[in-house]
Structure formats: structure tokens, C-alpha cells
Design a protein around this motif. Structure first.
Motif, PDB file in Angstrom:
ATOM      1  N   ARG A 178       0.822  -1.208   0.000  1.00  0.00           N
ATOM      2  CA  ARG A 178       0.000   0.000   0.000  1.00  0.00           C
ATOM      3  C   ARG A 178       0.860   1.264   0.000  1.00  0.00           C
ATOM      4  O   ARG A 178       1.900   1.319   0.640  1.00  0.00           O
ATOM      5  CB  ARG A 178      -0.940   0.002   1.212  1.00  0.00           C
ATOM      6  N   PHE A 179       0.355   2.263  -0.722  1.00  0.00           N
ATOM      7  CA  PHE A 179       1.079   3.534  -0.858  1.00  0.00           C
ATOM      8  C   PHE A 179       0.078   4.624  -1.212  1.00  0.00           C
ATOM      9  O   PHE A 179      -0.635   4.522  -2.221  1.00  0.00           O
ATOM     10  CB  PHE A 179       2.143   3.404  -1.959  1.00  0.00           C
ATOM     11  N   LEU A 180      -0.027   5.638  -0.368  1.00  0.00           N
ATOM     12  CA  LEU A 180      -0.858   6.821  -0.609  1.00  0.00           C
ATOM     13  C   LEU A 180      -2.329   6.493  -0.910  1.00  0.00           C
ATOM     14  O   LEU A 180      -2.950   7.102  -1.768  1.00  0.00           O
ATOM     15  CB  LEU A 180      -0.274   7.625  -1.778  1.00  0.00           C
ATOM     16  N   GLY A 181      -2.876   5.512  -0.218  1.00  0.00           N
ATOM     17  CA  GLY A 181      -4.272   5.185  -0.430  1.00  0.00           C
ATOM     18  C   GLY A 181      -4.521   4.234  -1.587  1.00  0.00           C
ATOM     19  O   GLY A 181      -5.688   3.955  -1.924  1.00  0.00           O
ATOM     20  N   TYR A 182      -3.460   3.736  -2.200  1.00  0.00           N
ATOM     21  CA  TYR A 182      -3.576   2.755  -3.284  1.00  0.00           C
ATOM     22  C   TYR A 182      -2.933   1.442  -2.834  1.00  0.00           C
ATOM     23  O   TYR A 182      -2.118   1.425  -1.916  1.00  0.00           O
ATOM     24  CB  TYR A 182      -2.869   3.254  -4.548  1.00  0.00           C
ATOM     25  N   GLU A 183      -3.306   0.348  -3.493  1.00  0.00           N
ATOM     26  CA  GLU A 183      -2.683  -0.928  -3.195  1.00  0.00           C
ATOM     27  C   GLU A 183      -2.330  -1.639  -4.502  1.00  0.00           C
ATOM     28  O   GLU A 183      -3.041  -1.536  -5.512  1.00  0.00           O
ATOM     29  CB  GLU A 183      -3.575  -1.805  -2.318  1.00  0.00           C
ATOM     30  N   THR A 208     -11.447   0.407   1.297  1.00  0.00           N
ATOM     31  CA  THR A 208     -12.073   1.327   2.257  1.00  0.00           C
ATOM     32  C   THR A 208     -12.053   2.758   1.728  1.00  0.00           C
ATOM     33  O   THR A 208     -13.038   3.495   1.856  1.00  0.00           O
ATOM     34  CB  THR A 208     -11.353   1.263   3.614  1.00  0.00           C
ATOM     35  N   ARG A 209     -10.930   3.150   1.120  1.00  0.00           N
ATOM     36  CA  ARG A 209     -10.812   4.489   0.566  1.00  0.00           C
ATOM     37  C   ARG A 209     -11.778   4.679  -0.602  1.00  0.00           C
ATOM     38  O   ARG A 209     -12.381   5.747  -0.747  1.00  0.00           O
ATOM     39  CB  ARG A 209      -9.378   4.735   0.103  1.00  0.00           C
ATOM     40  N   TYR A 210     -11.955   3.635  -1.414  1.00  0.00           N
ATOM     41  CA  TYR A 210     -12.879   3.727  -2.543  1.00  0.00           C
ATOM     42  C   TYR A 210     -14.312   3.935  -2.036  1.00  0.00           C
ATOM     43  O   TYR A 210     -15.076   4.735  -2.603  1.00  0.00           O
ATOM     44  CB  TYR A 210     -12.801   2.469  -3.401  1.00  0.00           C
ATOM     45  N   ALA A 211     -14.675   3.224  -0.966  1.00  0.00           N
ATOM     46  CA  ALA A 211     -16.010   3.401  -0.389  1.00  0.00           C
ATOM     47  C   ALA A 211     -16.205   4.841   0.093  1.00  0.00           C
ATOM     48  O   ALA A 211     -17.306   5.401  -0.022  1.00  0.00           O
ATOM     49  CB  ALA A 211     -16.216   2.423   0.762  1.00  0.00           C
ATOM     50  N   GLU A 212     -15.137   5.447   0.608  1.00  0.00           N
ATOM     51  CA  GLU A 212     -15.207   6.848   1.036  1.00  0.00           C
ATOM     52  C   GLU A 212     -15.425   7.773  -0.162  1.00  0.00           C
ATOM     53  O   GLU A 212     -16.191   8.745  -0.073  1.00  0.00           O
ATOM     54  CB  GLU A 212     -13.937   7.219   1.787  1.00  0.00           C
ATOM     55  N   PHE A 213     -14.753   7.492  -1.270  1.00  0.00           N
ATOM     56  CA  PHE A 213     -14.951   8.301  -2.483  1.00  0.00           C
ATOM     57  C   PHE A 213     -16.399   8.176  -2.980  1.00  0.00           C
ATOM     58  O   PHE A 213     -16.988   9.167  -3.432  1.00  0.00           O
ATOM     59  CB  PHE A 213     -13.983   7.863  -3.583  1.00  0.00           C
ATOM     60  N   GLU A 214     -16.952   6.968  -2.916  1.00  0.00           N
ATOM     61  CA  GLU A 214     -18.351   6.787  -3.324  1.00  0.00           C
ATOM     62  C   GLU A 214     -19.278   7.623  -2.447  1.00  0.00           C
ATOM     63  O   GLU A 214     -20.190   8.297  -2.951  1.00  0.00           O
ATOM     64  CB  GLU A 214     -18.731   5.310  -3.222  1.00  0.00           C
ATOM     65  N   ALA A 215     -19.059   7.560  -1.136  1.00  0.00           N
ATOM     66  CA  ALA A 215     -19.903   8.325  -0.209  1.00  0.00           C
ATOM     67  C   ALA A 215     -19.765   9.829  -0.466  1.00  0.00           C
ATOM     68  O   ALA A 215     -20.763  10.571  -0.425  1.00  0.00           O
ATOM     69  CB  ALA A 215     -19.522   7.986   1.229  1.00  0.00           C
TER      70      ALA A 215
END
Length: 233
Positions: free
Chosen positions: A118-123, A146-153
Motif C-alpha cells: 500500500r502507498f498513498l491510499g492505493y494498493e 475502504t478508501r474507494y467506499a469513502e470516495f463513493e460516499a
């Protein structure tokens, strides 16, 4: 006489991601990573030098014949002089996965679920490509789940609460991400979600940008910035 390899610093965070992707595709599955202040690099480097990070190309070719591991060190400077570091290793004697090698922490295998680099919110992960009658895999980056779900929200909230210029600005931010194939697919979904909701909530038609494909970019500046030069700054 053994020649020490000059460790070069990637020219950008995207270049560092490309380099990690290339090394993983070449069999450097095992890794350790972390972050530390630049001022502590001087004490950190002797601890990792034992893994052969300064081996040049002929030395690494010789090591392969002897079934020794290849280990690379990647360093990325953040804006506040914090440094992300990552050791990437193949299997073999003297590598991170060698039980007889010195331990610097819990070594992970980037091929395994829950252990992706993982690096800067990417994997970084390996996945099977969908090609007719052909089974093949490739390595790519994606936004962490988890970060992608946050972007969706955030997309849903922005469309509900903001105006059309704010929606367009959000789509532009999505589209400015490093568009590795995994990330590109996720950005397409996020942008399509925003456009669909914009119509539903009365914002009218939102034109979506055409996303480019990731191309091979230079990994280093010319001349390259080196670890030795960075330590002298």
C-alpha cells in the motif's frame, strides 16, 4: 572488485508506483515498508544494506545463478521531509523471505489478500486478465477498498448538497489520479455514479472526461536525483 549501485530516487510518486509495479511483475513479491523522517535515514540505511541493495546489474545476475535473492530499496520523499521506504525482494538466499536472514519486521507477500503493498491510499495487486481463451495475470494499482467506499460516499454527498461546478470539480479530481488500469476502472465508476446522480438530483447533464491510459513514463529525472545527494541536502 564489486561496484556499488547508485540508488536513484523516482522523479515523482507516480514514478515510484510504476517502479514498484515493475519490480513486483519481475518477481519481487516480498516486501517491508514504512515511513521515517529524512534525518533518520543515516541510521536506517546500514540496517538494510545487508540485503544487497547496492548490488549492480552484473552482481545481481551473478546472484541469480547462485539462487540468491534480489532486493531493491525504493525511497519517496513526502512534502514534510518524511520518507516512505520500501524493500522489495525475490525469493532466495539472503532475501526478505529467507528464514535465516536478519529480521527487520513482519515480511509480507504482495500476492496475498490482506498483504498487498500500500502507498498513498492505493494498493498493488496481481489479478487475472480477462482475455478470451487465455489465462494470464498482470500487476496494477487500485484505490484501497475502504478508501474507494469513502470516495463513493463523497460523490453521493457532493451531488446532493453542492452545485454543478462542485460536481465537475470533483470529477476532475478523480480524473487526476494516477490512472493505472485498476485505478482507471474505479475512476470511471466514480465519475459515472456522479453523472447519474447529477441527473437524478436536477443538475442536468454532466459531460464526463475521456480518461487516458497509463503509458510508460520516465522513472528518474535527467540527471537522476540520487540517495547520496539527498542525504547531503
Amino acid at each position: 572488485m564489486t561496484t556499488r549501485k547508485t540508488i536513484k530516487l523516482p522523479r515523482s510518486k507516480t514514478a515510484a508506483m510504476l517502479l514498484m509495479q515493475q519490480l513486483a511483475a519481475a518477481g519481487h513479491y516480498y516486501y517491508l515498508s514504512g515511513q521515517l523522517p529524512a534525518t533518520k535515514l543515516g541510521r536506517f540505511l546500514p540496517k538494510v544494506e545487508q540485503f544487497g541493495i547496492y548490488r549492480d546489474a552484473p552482481g545481481r545476475a551473478y546472484d541469480r545463478r547462485k539462487r540468491r535473492a534480489s532486493v531493491h530499496l525504493i525511497l519517496v520523499e513526502h512534502d514534510n521531509r518524511e520518507v516512505f521506504w520500501c524493500l522489495l525482494s525475490t525469493a532466495g538466499k539472503g532475501g526478505l523471505a529467507d528464514p535465516d536472514a536478519p529480521s527487520l519486521g513482519a515480511v509480507k507477500d504482495s500476492r496475498l489478500r490482506g498483504q498487498h503493498l500500500r502507498f498513498l491510499g492505493y494498493e498493488l495487486l496481481e489479478y487475472e486478465k480477462r482475455m478470451p481463451k487465455v489465462k494470464t495475470t498482470t500487476w496494477t494499482w487500485r484505490i484501497e477498498p475502504t478508501r474507494y467506499a469513502e470516495f463513493e460516499a463523497a460523490a453521493v454527498q457532493t451531488v446532493r448538497e453542492r452545485d454543478k461546478p462542485a460536481i465537475i470539480a470533483m470529477i476532475e479530481r478523480h480524473s487526476a489520479m494516477p490512472l493505472f488500469s485498476g485505478v482507471r476502472g474505479q475512476v470511471l465508476k466514480l465519475n459515472q455514479l456522479a453523472a447519474k446522480l447529477a441527473g437524478k438530483f436536477g443538475h442536468g447533464v454532466v459531460e464526463l472526461p475521456t480518461l487516458p491510459y497509463m503509458v510508460k513514463l520516465p522513472l528518474y529525472d535527467s540527471p537522476p536525483r540520487t540517495l547520496a545527494g539527498f542525504l547531503d541536502e
